[in-house]
Enzyme design. Structure first.
Site, PDB file in Angstrom:
ATOM      1  N   LYS A 149      23.443  13.860  -0.659  1.00 23.66           N
ATOM      2  CA  LYS A 149      24.769  13.284  -0.859  1.00 23.66           C
ATOM      3  C   LYS A 149      25.705  14.295  -1.534  1.00 23.66           C
ATOM      4  O   LYS A 149      26.914  14.332  -1.233  1.00 23.66           O
ATOM      5  CB  LYS A 149      24.679  11.998  -1.666  1.00 23.66           C
ATOM      6  CG  LYS A 149      24.087  10.831  -0.883  1.00 23.66           C
ATOM      7  CD  LYS A 149      24.902  10.496   0.365  1.00 23.66           C
ATOM      8  CE  LYS A 149      24.421   9.230   1.048  1.00 23.66           C
ATOM      9  NZ  LYS A 149      25.259   8.872   2.218  1.00 23.66           N
ATOM     10  N   SER A 162      27.672   9.459  -2.864  1.00 23.25           N
ATOM     11  CA  SER A 162      26.962   8.655  -3.846  1.00 23.25           C
ATOM     12  C   SER A 162      27.210   9.146  -5.264  1.00 23.25           C
ATOM     13  O   SER A 162      27.357  10.352  -5.501  1.00 23.25           O
ATOM     14  CB  SER A 162      25.458   8.701  -3.573  1.00 23.25           C
ATOM     15  OG  SER A 162      24.731   8.049  -4.600  1.00 23.25           O
ATOM     16  N   TYR A 171      17.798  12.191  -1.728  1.00 22.38           N
ATOM     17  CA  TYR A 171      19.005  11.409  -1.479  1.00 22.38           C
ATOM     18  C   TYR A 171      20.167  11.962  -2.293  1.00 22.38           C
ATOM     19  O   TYR A 171      21.247  12.222  -1.760  1.00 22.38           O
ATOM     20  CB  TYR A 171      18.756   9.941  -1.826  1.00 22.38           C
ATOM     21  CG  TYR A 171      19.952   9.044  -1.594  1.00 22.38           C
ATOM     22  CD1 TYR A 171      20.267   8.603  -0.320  1.00 22.38           C
ATOM     23  CD2 TYR A 171      20.766   8.647  -2.652  1.00 22.38           C
ATOM     24  CE1 TYR A 171      21.365   7.789  -0.093  1.00 22.38           C
ATOM     25  CE2 TYR A 171      21.863   7.826  -2.434  1.00 22.38           C
ATOM     26  CZ  TYR A 171      22.153   7.399  -1.154  1.00 22.38           C
ATOM     27  OH  TYR A 171      23.246   6.594  -0.942  1.00 22.38           O
TER      28      TYR A 171
END
Length: 255
Positions: A164, A147, A160
């Protein structure tokens, strides 16, 4: 090595909808056979399977946060396809949990869920699939979906972004360790792209600001990200092993 450009055996995790579905469709259109993994969305996964070009595809089910189930997912794909040539680690959770407004217990739960699925699930599946590739011989490919948030920061989704970033680092470590076996490992780092999950945001009050993040004035399509995954899994991309490919429409530039 003898990795073909088509007719490969491909396991795509988290392929019930969104980017995973687009990736599965891209490989199937390329003439590959795909194992469509899903965790909870059985009906959506069946729709993905039905949408694939060609034949010989399969559904595989399991919770990748559970080491035993992750192993069963990889083993089921090997049985259904006759082996694994390509693994795409796409499955992930992305739950909103900004620190200032998140109670401690919820904060802890969010971090545990993100680490369990996004990082550990990727590690478990990569180990099982890589061993299947090594035992078969002929090389292989692992492509991780990371990401832009790993570099840009995710204030409302910190776990998150952190997991990532860890996935990117895991991919680079595996690129070094698996190269002697002819297995190339790379990651894509998408910015914002269209999926069912984010449609309310894109169609809502913040949609214009999200599109304005890129000088192109839009977000990516899932098909554009899938095309990059398909290329990184190709025989021509072996020398890109270890790379983290930015796919963000110049919305975040790094050196």
């Amino acid at each position: 090595m003898n990795l073909p450009s088509t007719g490969r055996r491909v396991l795509v995790s988290g392929a019930s909808r969104g980017l995973g579905r687009a990736v599965a469709q891209a490989f199937a259109a390329n003439g590959d056979r795909v194992a469509v993994h899903y965790g909870t969305r059985a009906d959506d996964a069946a729709e993905t399977l039905a949408s694939l070009d060609g034949s010989g595809h399969a559904l595989v089910h399991g919770d990748l946060a559970d080491p035993a189930e992750a192993a069963r997912v990889a083993d089921a794909a090997v049985r259904a396809l006759g082996g694994i040539d390509v693994l795409v680690n796409n499955a992930a959770v992305n739950l909103r949990h900004p620190l200032p407004g998140t109670p401690y217990d919820e904060w802890v739960d969010s971090w545990q869920r993100h680490v369990s699925v996004n990082l550990l699930g990727t590690a478990y599946l990569s180990h099982r699939a890589a061993h299947a590739m090594i035992e078969r011989g002929g090389g292989g490919r692992i492509v991780n979906v990371g990401s832009r948030g790993a570099f840009r920061g995710e204030p409302d989704h910190p776990a998150y972004g952190a997991t990532k970033a860890a996935v990117h680092a895991l991919g680079q470590s595996l690129a070094v360790s698996l190269a002697p076996h002819g297995i190339a490992v790379a990651s894509v780092a998408p910015g914002f792209f269209e999926t069912e999950r984010v449609a309310p945001r894109l169609n809502g009050p913040e949609g214009e600001a999200i599109r304005a993040q890129s000088p192109f004035g839009r977000v990516a399509t899932a098909a554009e990200v899938a095309a990059a995954v398909l290329w990184l899994a190709s025989p021509a991309a072996e020398w890109s092993s270890g790379t983290i490919l930015d796919l963000n429409g110049a919305s975040h530039l790094r050196t």
